[in-house]
Design a protein around this motif. Structure first.
Motif, PDB file in Angstrom:
ATOM      1  N   VAL A 192      39.388  31.499  55.177  1.00 21.92           N
ATOM      2  CA  VAL A 192      39.985  30.280  54.619  1.00 21.92           C
ATOM      3  C   VAL A 192      38.920  29.207  54.424  1.00 21.92           C
ATOM      4  CG1 VAL A 192      42.268  30.706  55.621  1.00 21.92           C
ATOM      5  CG2 VAL A 192      40.571  29.387  56.918  1.00 21.92           C
ATOM      6  N   ILE A 202      40.685  39.494  54.254  1.00 20.17           N
ATOM      7  CA  ILE A 202      41.617  38.892  53.299  1.00 20.17           C
ATOM      8  C   ILE A 202      41.022  37.566  52.833  1.00 20.17           C
ATOM      9  CG2 ILE A 202      43.950  37.982  52.959  1.00 20.17           C
ATOM     10  CD1 ILE A 202      44.831  39.689  55.369  1.00 20.17           C
ATOM     11  N   PHE A 250      50.970  37.161  60.192  1.00 19.49           N
ATOM     12  CA  PHE A 250      49.585  37.610  60.304  1.00 19.49           C
ATOM     13  C   PHE A 250      49.150  37.700  61.764  1.00 19.49           C
ATOM     14  CE2 PHE A 250      44.959  36.573  60.186  1.00 19.49           C
ATOM     15  CZ  PHE A 250      44.549  37.744  59.571  1.00 19.49           C
ATOM     16  N   GLU A 296      39.574  45.044  57.386  1.00 15.38           N
ATOM     17  CA  GLU A 296      39.969  44.370  56.149  1.00 15.38           C
ATOM     18  C   GLU A 296      39.582  42.895  56.193  1.00 15.38           C
ATOM     19  OE1 GLU A 296      44.159  44.619  55.245  1.00 15.38           O
ATOM     20  OE2 GLU A 296      43.999  43.272  53.522  1.00 15.38           O
ATOM     21  N   TYR A 314      40.824  34.656  61.989  1.00 15.70           N
ATOM     22  CA  TYR A 314      40.434  33.880  60.818  1.00 15.70           C
ATOM     23  C   TYR A 314      38.929  33.671  60.764  1.00 15.70           C
ATOM     24  CZ  TYR A 314      45.367  32.757  60.493  1.00 15.70           C
ATOM     25  OH  TYR A 314      46.723  32.846  60.372  1.00 15.70           O
ATOM     26  N   CYS A 364      40.973  36.908  58.105  1.00 22.00           N
ATOM     27  CA  CYS A 364      41.473  36.137  56.969  1.00 22.00           C
ATOM     28  C   CYS A 364      40.527  34.953  56.746  1.00 22.00           C
ATOM     29  CB  CYS A 364      42.895  35.652  57.272  1.00 22.00           C
ATOM     30  SG  CYS A 364      43.578  34.651  55.957  1.00 22.00           S
ATOM     31  N   VAL A 398      41.303  42.556  61.342  1.00 19.28           N
ATOM     32  CA  VAL A 398      41.527  41.959  60.026  1.00 19.28           C
ATOM     33  C   VAL A 398      41.105  40.495  60.106  1.00 19.28           C
ATOM     34  CG1 VAL A 398      43.211  41.472  58.213  1.00 19.28           C
ATOM     35  CG2 VAL A 398      43.481  43.499  59.662  1.00 19.28           C
ATOM     36  N   THR A 437      40.716  42.085  50.268  1.00 19.88           N
ATOM     37  CA  THR A 437      41.912  41.737  49.500  1.00 19.88           C
ATOM     38  C   THR A 437      41.947  40.235  49.224  1.00 19.88           C
ATOM     39  OG1 THR A 437      43.180  41.478  51.530  1.00 19.88           O
ATOM     40  CG2 THR A 437      43.306  43.619  50.464  1.00 19.88           C
ATOM     41  N   ARG A 438      42.768  39.871  48.238  1.00 20.08           N
ATOM     42  CA  ARG A 438      42.909  38.461  47.868  1.00 20.08           C
ATOM     43  C   ARG A 438      44.394  38.138  47.944  1.00 20.08           C
ATOM     44  NH1 ARG A 438      42.008  33.643  47.361  1.00 20.08           N
ATOM     45  NH2 ARG A 438      41.783  32.461  45.448  1.00 20.08           N
ATOM     46  N   ILE A 439      44.782  36.988  48.489  1.00 20.13           N
ATOM     47  CA  ILE A 439      46.202  36.639  48.551  1.00 20.13           C
ATOM     48  C   ILE A 439      46.766  36.627  47.136  1.00 20.13           C
ATOM     49  CG2 ILE A 439      46.350  35.348  50.729  1.00 20.13           C
ATOM     50  CD1 ILE A 439      45.885  32.785  49.008  1.00 20.13           C
ATOM     51  N   ALA A 480      41.561  34.168  51.518  1.00 17.27           N
ATOM     52  CA  ALA A 480      42.669  33.226  51.354  1.00 17.27           C
ATOM     53  C   ALA A 480      42.170  31.823  51.010  1.00 17.27           C
ATOM     54  CB  ALA A 480      43.538  33.207  52.615  1.00 17.27           C
ATOM     55  N   LEU A 500      48.950  28.990  57.520  1.00 20.71           N
ATOM     56  CA  LEU A 500      49.145  30.445  57.565  1.00 20.71           C
ATOM     57  C   LEU A 500      49.806  30.889  58.864  1.00 20.71           C
ATOM     58  CD1 LEU A 500      45.757  31.388  55.900  1.00 20.71           C
ATOM     59  CD2 LEU A 500      47.995  32.048  55.024  1.00 20.71           C
TER      60      LEU A 500
END
Lengths: 194, 194
Positions: free
Chosen positions: A83, A136, A98, A134, A102, A81, A79, A164-166, A138, A92
Motif C-alpha cells: 500500500v 498484492i 485479508f 503472493e 502489509y 499487500c 501474502v 496481483t493487482r486489486i 494495492a 483494508l
C-alpha cells in the motif's frame, strides 16, 4: 483589529490542518476557548502522545507504538499487500478478509513531484520476499498508483512470485449511467463468467 | 484493531470539535502525525495561550488579553451594540461602519434551555447606560434573539434612551423565489421609500 492575538495565532495554527479554512479554524478555536480546561489538556496530551510514541514498524512501515507492529507480530508473511500509506491499512483491515501482512511504500512514483523508485520503500519490499507466495499491489487506481504497481510487478514477477493487482470496476451502489468511461471500460474488460 | 491507541485517542479528542466526525478527525490526526514536530509544538502552544490568556473584558464581556478590551479602551460609549457572543463582535467589526462600543450578553433568553433574563448579562448592560444615547439590539434574527431584544427594549425605552434593532430583510445576492415567507414578509413590511 479582527481577532485578538492568541485567538489569531490558534486560528493560524488550525488552518494548517487539511481542508481547514479561516472560518472553520475560527469555529474550532472558539470551541477550544469555550471548552472545559480538561478538554484542552486532554487534546494537548493526545497530540504529544501521537508525536512522541507513534513511529514506523521496522518491518512493514505501518504506524506502531512498538518496534514491530501488531500485524507483523501475529500473522504469517506468506501474502504481502503493498500500500501507499499506513492509513490504507486501516481501510483494508476493516473488510476483515485479508489475513496476510502489509508493506507500506510511503508514497508512489511520481515524476511530476520528483518521487522516483528509490524515494519509496521498494528496496525494503524486495528484501522481505523470502518465502512469500503472493504480492498484492494495492496502490490507488490513479496514474501514479498504477505506474508504481506496474514498476513493482516488473521487478517481482521474474522472481517466480505471484503478483496481483486489486480489481477495478464499478463501485457498489453506483449507477452505470453516471460512471466515468475509464471505470466502465475496466468493468467491461474485467467482466467475470457467472 | 483499527487505530493504534495514541491515534485512536487523538481522533477521539478531535471529534469534540464542532461538526468533526471520525473520518475528519482521522484526517486531522494523520496530518498532525505527519507534520513537523515544530508544527505540533506551535499548535500546543497556541491552545495553551488561548486557554491561559484569553478572558472576558470586565466592561463589555468581549474576549481580551487585558482587563478591558481594545474597543472599550479606545471608543466613546455613546452607542452600545448588544450582541449574544464575542464572535458576533468580530463579524460586526468587519463592516467597519460602527464606531460605538459593544455589550456581550453571553447568551439569549431561552425558556427551552432554562436560560432566563438573570442568566445573561442584562443587569451589567443596565448598569452602564449613563450618558448612552442609543442601544442597538443585534441579537440573531431567530425566536430567542428576537425575544431577548424585545425584553431588553422594554427595560431600556422607559429610560428615555433610543433603542434600535438591526434590520431584517432579504440578504444580499439572494433570490426572492427561494426566500422563506418570514424573511419575505419582513422585507415587504420594512420596505423603504426611494
Amino acid at each position: 483589529m479582527k481577532y485578538i492575538e492568541p485567538l489569531a495565532r490558534l486560528i493560524g495554527q488550525l488552518t494548517k490542518l487539511p481542508s481547514v479554512g479561516e472560518k472553520t479554524a475560527a469555529r474550532y478555536a472558539y470551541a477550544i476557548l469555550n471548552a472545559p480546561d480538561e478538554d484542552a489538556e486532554e487534546l494537548i496530551a493526545a497530540i504529544k502522545d501521537v508525536k512522541e510514541n507513534v513511529h514506523f514498524c521496522s518491518v512493514c512501515g505501518n504506524y506502531t507504538e512498538d518496534d514491530v507492529c501488531e500485524i507483523c507480530k501475529t500473522r504469517e508473511p506468506k501474502v504481502i499487500c503493498v500500500v501507499k500509506e499506513p492509513r490504507d491499512i486501516v481501510a483494508l483491515e476493516k473488510i476483515k478478509d485479508f489475513k496476510g501482512v502489509y508493506h507500506v511504500l510511503g508514497g508512489v512514483i511520481s515524476p511530476m513531484e520528483h518521487v522516483g523508485p528509490n524515494d519509496i520503500r521498494i528496496k525494503e519490499l524486495l528484501a522481505r520476499l523470502d518465502g512469500v507466495e503472493e504480492v498484492i499491489l494495492a496502490t490507488n487506481p490513479d496514474v501514479e498508483g498504477e505506474a508504481t504497481a506496474m514498476y513493482i510487478a516488473r521487478l517481482i514477477k521474474p522472481l517466480g512470485i505471484k503478483v496481483t493487482r486489486i480489481a477495478r470496476g464499478l463501485p457498489e451502489g453506483s449507477v452505470i449511467e453516471y460512471a466515468d468511461e475509464s471505470t466502465l471500460s475496466r468493468a467491461m474488460s474485467s467482466r467475470i463468467t457467472l
